[in-house]
Write a protein that holds these residues in place. Structure first.
Motif, short mmCIF file in Angstrom:
data_model
loop_
_atom_site.label_atom_id
_atom_site.label_comp_id
_atom_site.label_asym_id
_atom_site.label_seq_id
_atom_site.Cartn_x
_atom_site.Cartn_y
_atom_site.Cartn_z
N GLY A 44 0.83 -1.22 0.00
CA GLY A 44 0.00 0.00 0.00
C GLY A 44 0.85 1.25 0.00
N THR A 45 1.86 1.27 0.85
CA THR A 45 2.74 2.44 0.94
C THR A 45 3.45 2.66 -0.40
OG1 THR A 45 3.13 1.68 3.18
CG2 THR A 45 4.52 3.46 2.40
N ILE A 47 2.36 1.91 -3.37
CA ILE A 47 1.43 2.47 -4.37
C ILE A 47 1.34 3.98 -4.17
CG2 ILE A 47 -0.99 2.50 -5.13
CD1 ILE A 47 -1.07 -0.50 -4.35
N ILE A 48 1.29 4.40 -2.91
CA ILE A 48 1.21 5.84 -2.62
C ILE A 48 2.49 6.53 -3.09
CG2 ILE A 48 1.01 7.54 -0.76
CD1 ILE A 48 -1.55 5.92 -1.20
N ALA A 51 2.60 7.24 -6.64
CA ALA A 51 1.73 8.33 -7.12
C ALA A 51 2.32 9.71 -6.82
CB ALA A 51 0.35 8.20 -6.49
N ILE A 52 3.33 9.77 -5.96
CA ILE A 52 3.83 11.10 -5.54
C ILE A 52 4.38 11.95 -6.70
CG2 ILE A 52 5.70 12.21 -4.19
CD1 ILE A 52 4.86 10.48 -1.87
N GLU A 54 3.49 12.25 -9.60
CA GLU A 54 2.48 12.71 -10.55
C GLU A 54 2.11 14.17 -10.34
OE1 GLU A 54 -0.85 10.08 -10.92
OE2 GLU A 54 0.47 8.39 -11.26
N THR A 55 2.47 14.71 -9.16
CA THR A 55 2.19 16.13 -8.91
C THR A 55 2.79 16.99 -10.02
OG1 THR A 55 2.34 15.64 -6.58
CG2 THR A 55 2.42 17.95 -7.17
N ILE A 58 0.71 16.92 -13.15
CA ILE A 58 -0.60 17.56 -12.92
C ILE A 58 -0.44 19.08 -12.92
CG2 ILE A 58 -2.40 17.91 -11.17
CD1 ILE A 58 -2.13 14.84 -10.66
N LEU A 59 0.63 19.55 -12.28
CA LEU A 59 0.86 21.00 -12.29
C LEU A 59 1.18 21.48 -13.71
CD1 LEU A 59 2.79 21.52 -8.92
CD2 LEU A 59 0.40 21.99 -9.42
N PHE A 61 0.04 20.16 -16.39
CA PHE A 61 -1.25 20.14 -17.08
C PHE A 61 -2.03 21.43 -16.79
CE2 PHE A 61 -5.79 18.94 -16.69
CZ PHE A 61 -6.04 18.59 -18.01
N VAL A 62 -1.99 21.84 -15.53
CA VAL A 62 -2.70 23.06 -15.14
C VAL A 62 -2.08 24.27 -15.85
CG1 VAL A 62 -3.27 24.57 -13.20
CG2 VAL A 62 -3.47 22.13 -12.95
N ILE A 65 -3.25 24.33 -19.38
CA ILE A 65 -4.64 24.82 -19.47
C ILE A 65 -4.67 26.35 -19.35
CG2 ILE A 65 -6.84 24.86 -18.19
CD1 ILE A 65 -6.72 22.28 -19.55
N MET A 66 -3.89 26.85 -18.38
CA MET A 66 -3.84 28.31 -18.17
C MET A 66 -3.33 29.00 -19.43
SD MET A 66 -4.80 28.87 -15.10
CE MET A 66 -4.29 29.36 -13.51
N LEU A 69 -6.06 28.91 -22.05
CA LEU A 69 -7.21 29.77 -21.73
C LEU A 69 -6.84 31.25 -21.77
CD1 LEU A 69 -8.96 27.83 -18.83
CD2 LEU A 69 -9.64 27.97 -21.22
N LEU B 351 -1.91 1.46 6.60
CA LEU B 351 -0.71 1.68 5.79
C LEU B 351 0.30 2.55 6.54
CD1 LEU B 351 -2.18 2.34 2.25
CD2 LEU B 351 -1.31 0.23 3.16
N ARG B 551 -4.89 18.61 -8.47
CA ARG B 551 -5.12 17.30 -9.10
C ARG B 551 -6.61 16.91 -9.08
NH1 ARG B 551 -1.32 13.68 -7.18
NH2 ARG B 551 -0.14 15.46 -6.43
N LEU B 600 -6.68 6.57 -5.41
CA LEU B 600 -5.24 6.68 -5.16
C LEU B 600 -4.83 8.14 -4.85
CD1 LEU B 600 -2.75 4.87 -5.24
CD2 LEU B 600 -2.40 5.56 -7.59
N ARG B 604 -3.53 9.78 -1.45
CA ARG B 604 -2.24 10.47 -1.42
C ARG B 604 -2.38 11.87 -0.80
NH1 ARG B 604 2.00 13.23 -4.65
NH2 ARG B 604 1.70 15.11 -3.46
#
Lengths: 72, 637
Positions: A44-45, A47-48, A51-52, A54-55, A58-59, A61-62, A65-66, A69, B351, B551, B600, B604
């Protein structure tokens, strides 16, 4: 021409962090696979942790978009 | 919330030690401080451990895995029949298992040997079948055929050298007769069949041995007069071995069904007895004719424990209890007790290290925010319905507590997804709008990106500030000056930044800018008090954490666009099989991504952005001294 440049900037804003994220996730993934093989309870840890990074994308992507726009 | 614990000491007379330990074991409420890796070495313990290991070995050899099907009733029945009162009982059980163990061992050995035989027979049959035509032709010509196993790379050179050697037994006018046929095996090995004139047979055999070849024969039990006869024997044997294997498997299955549950129940009883002996030796302190057992117990069950013990032992027992002092907090085990609707969310703490007794249990906050965030990311009524059905099925059909909890969490996520689906006007993307002219209650997120991004950053501000506030309270409660000052400084600086940003937008009067500067100065002074640089890094990190909540909007937007793309397939390809199939496939992919991705990322956000502000962990889990229950969870532990 100007629109093409904006589109290119938006694409770069997503793609460069995406590459960095992919690199980080690959490294975390291989280390995580080793850890999970040794200690399955850490799955579980891991998987987390996976995902870290991905920030970044994502930023990115933002920002893309900005850009679209605001200027397109 | 974390259950309030009390320290309990049970005093009794030495002659009743066994009975009191057994009663405490049955009650299963007292958490005992047993030192890890106990150095126990009595004969009784050794005998029990050996028997336990033998039984576990037999269960594994049988291939019986249905530990979760051992019910409490079965264990209760076994407890009534078997009592490990003396080492003789252990010896008697070990002897009675000996015959079964021997029979099982013979069966498994025969099975393994037959498997090996079958593998070898199949390979031999394959090789013999490969050479059958060659053999028949050469034998009919009166030639001598031999079969060799040798290195694949060297067999071409060996054949050419053999041909020149055979010239010795061939008349000068004739060409030496040498015919061959080969098949390559794995690991660079080859099987080579060579056919020569009868007078060259000895030369060929000597030469092949010299070049490192090994004569190849079928297994002994199928050897006939020549390889051709062996093929018939091989086929007979090949049909017999699987039949025998099947009958062994059937016998093993019968043994598994009959003996598996009995052996497993016996193993449980041995483990229980070992626990009792360990407690008697390590957790019980004796003083003259008296003894005392100390441990921790939830305050809410203290009354039950005292009533049960007094009922059974009346005046022959003394029970003392007290609340833990603040110096003892690090020793007190932690037990969580949350309302039924929040309880499934305790899986998120599994976890993390167990919360400390003096910490705040964040389960309730996770139960509020996690489904809210995940639902905001999914934000589709259609997906919400499917998620709800999935969650309901998990809750109803799964026996394992973990999956039932996951089912409950998914149901909570589905409720919030439906709520956000109404707010964004989404039902399988834009299908709701097309079919029933559904309109968003708030905004259509694929069109109004900025409002959704601003909203998600707003959520981040609230969530991170809440985390900092909880950390601030925790610091105050434990008189941890560094913690409360740093958290307060972070709260002030973030508040000042928000006021300044809103002021720049022109939404606040000018006087608020002065307020923002004042708050910043107070925040910076507090940071100076706790170590400026570290605190400043913490503040910048908190701002980064707030931005990370973007996100929620980004994943939601990608999910919404993917759902619209799925519907567009029907537009492009018409209401045809391929159009509907592609649309459904994309929706399915989107649903999987929505459930997994939203879960997920919402998790997080809690683990990294929220809990990092106050949660420390490092406590001891409350594990009462209790009898084993027939559950897989216990077996895995």
């Amino acid at each position: 021409m100007e629109k093409a440049l904006i589109a290119l900037a938006a694409a770069l804003a997503v793609s460069i962090p995406a590459l960095a994220t992919a690199y980080a996730q690959a490294r975390i993934g291989s280390a995580g696979a080793g850890t999970v093989a040794e200690k399955p309870e850490t799955a579980g840890t891991m998987i987390i942790l996976e995902a870290i990074p991905e920030t970044m994308v994502i930023l990115g992507f933002v920002v893309a978009i900005m850009l679209i726009l605001q200027f397109a | 919330m974390i259950v309030e614990m009390v320290r309990v000491a049970v005093w009794g007379i030495g002659s009743e030690k066994d009975a009191i330990v057994e009663e405490l074991h049955e009650l299963g409420m007292l958490h005992l401080d047993i030192p890890s890796a106990p150095p126990l070495s009595s004969e009784e313990l050794k005998g029990l451990r050996l028997l336990g290991a033998t039984i576990l070995g037999m269960v594994e050899a049988l291939g019986w895995k249905e530990w979760d099907k051992i019910s409490d009733e079965t264990l209760l029945g076994a407890r009534g029949k078997i009592r490990f009162e003396s080492p003789e009982v252990v010896d008697e059980i070990a002897k009675s298992l000996e015959e079964f163990k021997r029979r099982l061992h013979l069966l498994l050995e025969e099975r393994s040997s037959l498997m090996e035989t079958l593998r070898s027979l199949r390979m031999t049959h394959q090789i013999a079948y490969h050479f059958q035509t060659f053999l028949e032709e050469e034998v009919s010509k009166g030639k001598c055929v031999s079969i060799w196993r040798l290195d694949h790379k060297s067999h071409a050179r060996a054949l050419s050298q053999l041909r020149s050697r055979l010239k010795v037994v061939t008349s000068p006018k004739e060409r030496p007769y040498l015919s061959h046929h080969s098949v390559q095996l794995k690991d660079n090995e080859a099987i080579l069949a060579i056919s020569v004139d009868p007078q060259g047979e000895e030369i060929a055999e000597d030469f092949m041995r010299l070049t490192g070849g090994m004569p190849w024969h079928p297994p002994d039990e199928t050897k006939g007069e020549g390889l051709l006869k062996s093929i018939e024997a091989l086929e007979k044997k090949l049909s017999w071995v699987p039949k025998r294997l099947k009958s062994i498997d059937e016998e093993l299955e019968r043994c598994r069904e009959e003996w598996g549950p009995h052996l497993a129940a016996l193993y449980f009883l041995i483990e229980e007895k070992l626990d009792q002996l360990t407690v008697k030796q390590l957790a019980v302190k004796e003083n003259g004719g008296m003894f005392v057992i100390e441990g921790w117990i939830p305050e809410e069950v203290l009354e039950t424990l005292t009533a049960r013990l007094k009922e059974r032992f009346n005046g022959r027992i003394l029970i003392q209890w007290r609340y833990p002092s603040s110096e003892e907090w690090h020793e007190v085990p932690t037990a969580l007790d949350n309302p039924s609707q929040f309880k499934p969310f305790e899986i998120f703490l599994k976890l993390l290290p167990v919360p400390r007794y003096d910490e705040m249990d964040p389960t309730a906050l996770i139960a509020i925010f996690f489904p809210f965030f995940a639902g905001c990311m999914v934000g589709d009524i259609g997906y919400a319905v499917i998620m709800g059905v999935l969650g309901w099925l998990l809750r109803r059909k799964c026996k394992r507590e973990l999956w039932r909890d996951i089912g409950s969490v998914i149901i909570h996520m589905a409720c919030w997804s439906a709520f956000w689906g109404v707010a964004f006007g989404e039902l399988f993307g834009d299908l709701g709008h097309r079919l029933i002219h559904m309109e968003p209650l708030w905004v259509e997120r694929s069109q109004a990106v900025l409002p959704v991004i601003s909203f998600s950053v707003g959520l981040g501000v609230v969530h991170v500030l809440l985390g900092l506030f909880v950390g601030f309270l925790h610091g105050l409660r434990h008189k941890d000056n560094h913690m409360w000052m740093e958290r307060l400084a972070n709260i002030l600086l973030i508040t000042a930044l928000i006021i300044a940003l809103v002021h720049v937008k022109g939404w606040l009067p000018k006087s608020f800018f002065t307020l923002s500067i004042s708050i910043t100065i107070v925040g910076l002074l507090l940071l100076l008090k706790v170590g400026f640089l570290g605190g400043l890094v913490e503040t910048i990190g908190a701002v980064g954490n707030i931005l990370s909540y973007v996100r929620i909007a980004a994943i939601g937007l990608s999910s919404a666009i993917l759902a619209v793309v799925a519907s567009r397939f029907v537009d492009a390809l018409g209401v045809s099989f391929i159009g509907i199939f592609l649309a459904l496939s994309i929706h399915l992919l989107n649903l999987i991504l929505a459930v997994a991705g939203s879960g997920l990322h919402a998790a997080r956000l809690h683990y990294v952005e929220f809990l990092g502000k106050f949660y420390k962990g490092g406590g001891k889990e409350y594990k009462p001294f209790a009898r084993k229950r027939g559950s897989l969870v216990w077996k895995r532990r």
